[in-house]
Write an enzyme that holds these catalytic residues in place. Structure first.
Site, PDB file in Angstrom:
ATOM      1  N   PRO A   9      48.037  53.171  48.803  1.00 25.05           N
ATOM      2  CA  PRO A   9      47.965  51.713  48.904  1.00 25.05           C
ATOM      3  C   PRO A   9      48.209  50.974  47.594  1.00 25.05           C
ATOM      4  O   PRO A   9      47.762  51.407  46.534  1.00 25.05           O
ATOM      5  CB  PRO A   9      46.541  51.462  49.403  1.00 25.05           C
ATOM      6  CG  PRO A   9      45.782  52.700  49.116  1.00 25.05           C
ATOM      7  CD  PRO A   9      46.782  53.815  49.201  1.00 25.05           C
ATOM      8  N   ASN A  10      48.938  49.891  47.729  1.00 24.67           N
ATOM      9  CA  ASN A  10      49.258  48.941  46.658  1.00 24.67           C
ATOM     10  C   ASN A  10      50.306  49.442  45.672  1.00 24.67           C
ATOM     11  O   ASN A  10      50.767  48.685  44.824  1.00 24.67           O
ATOM     12  CB  ASN A  10      47.986  48.500  45.893  1.00 24.67           C
ATOM     13  CG  ASN A  10      46.967  47.896  46.824  1.00 24.67           C
ATOM     14  OD1 ASN A  10      47.278  46.965  47.551  1.00 24.67           O
ATOM     15  ND2 ASN A  10      45.742  48.434  46.840  1.00 24.67           N
ATOM     16  N   ARG A  17      52.325  44.458  40.005  1.00 24.00           N
ATOM     17  CA  ARG A  17      50.873  44.592  40.072  1.00 24.00           C
ATOM     18  C   ARG A  17      50.310  45.004  38.707  1.00 24.00           C
ATOM     19  O   ARG A  17      50.688  46.051  38.166  1.00 24.00           O
ATOM     20  CB  ARG A  17      50.539  45.677  41.099  1.00 24.00           C
ATOM     21  CG  ARG A  17      49.112  46.121  41.106  1.00 24.00           C
ATOM     22  CD  ARG A  17      48.963  47.423  41.872  1.00 24.00           C
ATOM     23  NE  ARG A  17      47.572  47.781  41.962  1.00 24.00           N
ATOM     24  CZ  ARG A  17      47.130  48.998  42.247  1.00 24.00           C
ATOM     25  NH1 ARG A  17      47.976  49.977  42.476  1.00 24.00           N
ATOM     26  NH2 ARG A  17      45.844  49.242  42.307  1.00 24.00           N
ATOM     27  N   TYR A  22      49.811  49.339  34.959  1.00 20.56           N
ATOM     28  CA  TYR A  22      50.733  50.212  35.687  1.00 20.56           C
ATOM     29  C   TYR A  22      52.201  50.099  35.244  1.00 20.56           C
ATOM     30  O   TYR A  22      53.067  50.775  35.799  1.00 20.56           O
ATOM     31  CB  TYR A  22      50.634  49.921  37.194  1.00 20.56           C
ATOM     32  CG  TYR A  22      49.255  50.183  37.753  1.00 20.56           C
ATOM     33  CD1 TYR A  22      48.754  51.483  37.837  1.00 20.56           C
ATOM     34  CD2 TYR A  22      48.435  49.138  38.193  1.00 20.56           C
ATOM     35  CE1 TYR A  22      47.489  51.732  38.342  1.00 20.56           C
ATOM     36  CE2 TYR A  22      47.157  49.375  38.705  1.00 20.56           C
ATOM     37  CZ  TYR A  22      46.698  50.676  38.771  1.00 20.56           C
ATOM     38  OH  TYR A  22      45.443  50.930  39.269  1.00 20.56           O
ATOM     39  N   ASN A  71      50.000  60.507  44.903  1.00 21.52           N
ATOM     40  CA  ASN A  71      49.136  59.505  44.269  1.00 21.52           C
ATOM     41  C   ASN A  71      48.526  58.713  45.420  1.00 21.52           C
ATOM     42  O   ASN A  71      49.140  57.783  45.952  1.00 21.52           O
ATOM     43  CB  ASN A  71      49.944  58.593  43.336  1.00 21.52           C
ATOM     44  CG  ASN A  71      49.037  57.609  42.596  1.00 21.52           C
ATOM     45  OD1 ASN A  71      47.858  57.470  42.940  1.00 21.52           O
ATOM     46  ND2 ASN A  71      49.573  56.934  41.608  1.00 21.52           N
ATOM     47  N   ALA A  74      43.846  54.147  45.642  1.00 22.16           N
ATOM     48  CA  ALA A  74      42.418  53.907  45.868  1.00 22.16           C
ATOM     49  C   ALA A  74      41.800  54.888  46.862  1.00 22.16           C
ATOM     50  O   ALA A  74      40.599  55.207  46.772  1.00 22.16           O
ATOM     51  CB  ALA A  74      42.207  52.470  46.343  1.00 22.16           C
ATOM     52  N   GLU A  95      48.311  66.183  42.189  1.00 24.87           N
ATOM     53  CA  GLU A  95      47.718  64.833  42.213  1.00 24.87           C
ATOM     54  C   GLU A  95      48.146  64.096  40.942  1.00 24.87           C
ATOM     55  O   GLU A  95      48.000  64.624  39.839  1.00 24.87           O
ATOM     56  CB  GLU A  95      46.193  64.970  42.261  1.00 24.87           C
ATOM     57  CG  GLU A  95      45.461  63.640  42.204  1.00 24.87           C
ATOM     58  CD  GLU A  95      43.936  63.827  42.214  1.00 24.87           C
ATOM     59  OE1 GLU A  95      43.447  64.983  42.342  1.00 24.87           O
ATOM     60  OE2 GLU A  95      43.241  62.806  42.090  1.00 24.87           O
ATOM     61  N   HIS A  97      47.982  60.318  38.807  1.00 18.13           N
ATOM     62  CA  HIS A  97      47.533  58.930  38.622  1.00 18.13           C
ATOM     63  C   HIS A  97      48.249  58.353  37.417  1.00 18.13           C
ATOM     64  O   HIS A  97      48.283  58.986  36.353  1.00 18.13           O
ATOM     65  CB  HIS A  97      46.022  58.844  38.441  1.00 18.13           C
ATOM     66  CG  HIS A  97      45.301  59.328  39.644  1.00 18.13           C
ATOM     67  ND1 HIS A  97      45.252  58.591  40.811  1.00 18.13           N
ATOM     68  CD2 HIS A  97      44.674  60.494  39.903  1.00 18.13           C
ATOM     69  CE1 HIS A  97      44.606  59.294  41.732  1.00 18.13           C
ATOM     70  NE2 HIS A  97      44.242  60.449  41.215  1.00 18.13           N
ATOM     71  N   ARG A 104      38.512  54.279  33.099  1.00 19.39           N
ATOM     72  CA  ARG A 104      38.314  53.054  33.881  1.00 19.39           C
ATOM     73  C   ARG A 104      36.951  53.084  34.568  1.00 19.39           C
ATOM     74  O   ARG A 104      36.075  53.829  34.149  1.00 19.39           O
ATOM     75  CB  ARG A 104      39.482  52.897  34.870  1.00 19.39           C
ATOM     76  CG  ARG A 104      40.842  52.836  34.150  1.00 19.39           C
ATOM     77  CD  ARG A 104      41.998  52.693  35.111  1.00 19.39           C
ATOM     78  NE  ARG A 104      41.963  51.396  35.795  1.00 19.39           N
ATOM     79  CZ  ARG A 104      42.726  51.102  36.848  1.00 19.39           C
ATOM     80  NH1 ARG A 104      43.589  52.005  37.316  1.00 19.39           N
ATOM     81  NH2 ARG A 104      42.645  49.913  37.423  1.00 19.39           N
TER      82      ARG A 104
HETATM   83  C1  DQA Z   1      45.839  54.911  40.583  1.00 16.41           C
HETATM   84  C2  DQA Z   1      44.392  54.808  40.120  1.00 16.41           C
HETATM   85  C3  DQA Z   1      43.500  54.371  41.261  1.00 16.41           C
HETATM   86  O1  DQA Z   1      42.152  54.284  40.823  1.00 16.41           O
HETATM   87  C4  DQA Z   1      43.927  53.011  41.758  1.00 16.41           C
HETATM   88  O2  DQA Z   1      43.140  52.620  42.866  1.00 16.41           O
HETATM   89  C5  DQA Z   1      45.372  52.917  42.057  1.00 16.41           C
HETATM   90  C6  DQA Z   1      46.329  53.625  41.214  1.00 16.41           C
HETATM   91  C7  DQA Z   1      46.798  55.249  39.424  1.00 16.41           C
HETATM   92  O3  DQA Z   1      47.907  55.667  39.706  1.00 16.41           O
HETATM   93  O4  DQA Z   1      46.436  55.064  38.263  1.00 16.41           O
HETATM   94  O5  DQA Z   1      45.782  52.190  42.958  1.00 16.41           O
HETATM   95  O6  DQA Z   1      45.928  55.977  41.531  1.00 16.41           O
END
Ligand code: DQA
Length: 138
Positions: A9-10, A17, A22, A71, A74, A95, A97, A104
């Site tokens: 998501p997002n 964003r 990011y 990835n 959230a 995985e 990120h 964070r």
């Molecule tokens: C994320 C880190 C997550 O905590 C966050 O909710 C994201 C992006 C990252 O790629 O740093 O949406 O996965």
């Protein structure tokens, strides 16, 4: 070699964003560069803001791809279902990120994916996806 990148998501909003966290490159632009650089690898891409769609995609690709780069955004920190799906499939899952989740908020320090991931790449920006691709080479 067949690899899929699955973004949660997002992450469709990458580039606009929170660019200070990011970066300012859209994922589609980044993906085009990756595909050019790794022409010998089939790199598929799937993004969804919906938990069940991510689980369905893991089931679909989890027995016939060479690698999955996930990835879950959230959902990493909340989804027992995605964690279970990663455990249920055969294809190794790296995985990724983009941000350093450990620098964070506390709630980002826990992952339901990590215990069943073959590896974890955190805090390297979009470069983390490329490092994950390289990790699938022998
Ligand atoms: C994320 C880190 C997550 O905590 C966050 O909710 C994201 C992006 C990252 O790629 O740093 O949406 O996965």
């Amino acid at each position: 070699m067949k690899i899929i990148i699955i973004n949660g998501p997002n992450l469709n909003l990458l580039g606009t964003r929170e660019p200070e966290v990011y970066g300012s490159l859209s994922f589609i632009e980044f993906l085009e560069e990756l595909k050019k650089k790794y022409k010998d690898i089939e790199i598929d891409y799937f993004q969804s803001n919906i938990e069940g769609e991510i689980i369905d995609k893991l089931h679909e690709v989890g027995f016939n791809y060479n690698g999955i780069i996930l990835n879950a955004a959230a959902y990493t920190h909340t989804s027992v279902g995605i964690g279970d799906a990663v455990k249920a499939i055969e294809t190794p899952v790296v995985e990724v990120h983009i941000s350093n989740v450990y620098a964070r908020e506390e709630f980002r320090h826990h992952s339901y994916i990590s215990p069943n991931a073959s590896g974890i790449i955190v805090g390297m920006g979009l470069k983390g996806y490329e490092l994950a691709i390289q990790s699938f080479y022998d």
